[in-house]
Design a protein around this motif. Structure first.
Motif, PDB file in Angstrom:
ATOM      1  N   LEU A  70       0.833  -1.210   0.000  1.00 57.83           N
ATOM      2  CA  LEU A  70       0.000   0.000   0.000  1.00 57.83           C
ATOM      3  C   LEU A  70       0.867   1.259   0.000  1.00 57.83           C
ATOM      4  O   LEU A  70       0.574   2.225  -0.711  1.00 57.83           O
ATOM      5  N   CYS A 139      -6.377  -7.063  -6.386  1.00 55.29           N
ATOM      6  CA  CYS A 139      -7.375  -5.974  -6.369  1.00 55.29           C
ATOM      7  C   CYS A 139      -6.705  -4.627  -6.107  1.00 55.29           C
ATOM      8  O   CYS A 139      -7.095  -3.613  -6.694  1.00 55.29           O
ATOM      9  N   LEU A 140      -5.695  -4.622  -5.244  1.00 60.36           N
ATOM     10  CA  LEU A 140      -4.962  -3.366  -5.009  1.00 60.36           C
ATOM     11  C   LEU A 140      -4.282  -2.890  -6.288  1.00 60.36           C
ATOM     12  O   LEU A 140      -4.280  -1.694  -6.597  1.00 60.36           O
ATOM     13  N   LYS A 144      -5.052   0.564  -8.440  1.00 55.66           N
ATOM     14  CA  LYS A 144      -4.002   1.474  -8.895  1.00 55.66           C
ATOM     15  C   LYS A 144      -4.133   1.718 -10.402  1.00 55.66           C
ATOM     16  O   LYS A 144      -3.946   2.854 -10.858  1.00 55.66           O
TER      17      LYS A 144
END
Length: 173
Positions: A70, A139-140, A144
């Motif tokens: 993150l 998914c992250l 992005k």
């Protein structure tokens, strides 16, 4: 009141007691600083418990990398340039390759064990947990991509791909 006893060095028995007390204190200190004594071999139940713990640790190991991922995605920014694209590619590629190699990842933890029904269930649950963590990473990476405007989300993103149909309009008075 504290009493102070004076050692009579001329008395051989007093010198021997003092020497004996010094040796005992040194031996106690050496035992306290010694490494722990090695145990005998683990019982099969203890070996199974250790392996199960290792399997669960392996299944939840991606969670430890979540905050770093993150942070990297946040620090790379939202403008379309080389560094954010590299970080985004890594965020998409890493979970896909991890899911492809999930068998190899758990093979090391389960080698040398006979696979009972209970252990098979434990390994399957751990693999599904591992894959779920990797899907969160994927998914992250997709989020992005959305922020970099790499994912087409509205009709204007497809303008170049719609066929051109000229229409003739007659306006008259």
């Amino acid at each position: 009141k504290a009493t102070v006893s004076v050692l009579n060095w001329s008395d051989p028995r007093a010198r021997f007691n003092m020497f004996e007390a010094l040796q005992k204190a040194q031996q106690q200190q050496a035992e306290a600083n010694a490494p722990p004594k090695k145990r005998g071999p683990l019982t099969p139940a203890e070996q199974m418990a250790v392996k199960k713990r290792k399997i669960q640790d392996l299944a939840t190991s991606p969670r430890k990398q979540m905050m770093m991922m993150l942070f990297m995605l946040w620090m790379s920014g939202n403008e379309l340039s080389l560094f954010p694209i590299i970080i985004t590619f890594q965020a998409l590629n890493s979970p896909i390759s991890s899911v492809m190699n999930v068998g190899k990842t758990f093979q090391k933890a389960t080698e040398g064990l006979e696979m009972s029904k209970e252990l098979e269930k434990e390994v399957t649950t751990a693999k599904l947990t591992y894959i779920a963590h990797q899907m969160v990473f994927l998914c992250l990476g997709l989020v992005k991509c959305y922020y970099l405007d790499l994912i087409p989300t509205n009709a204007l993103d497809w303008v170049d791909h719609r066929p051109y149909h000229p229409t003739e309009v007659a306006v008259g008075f």
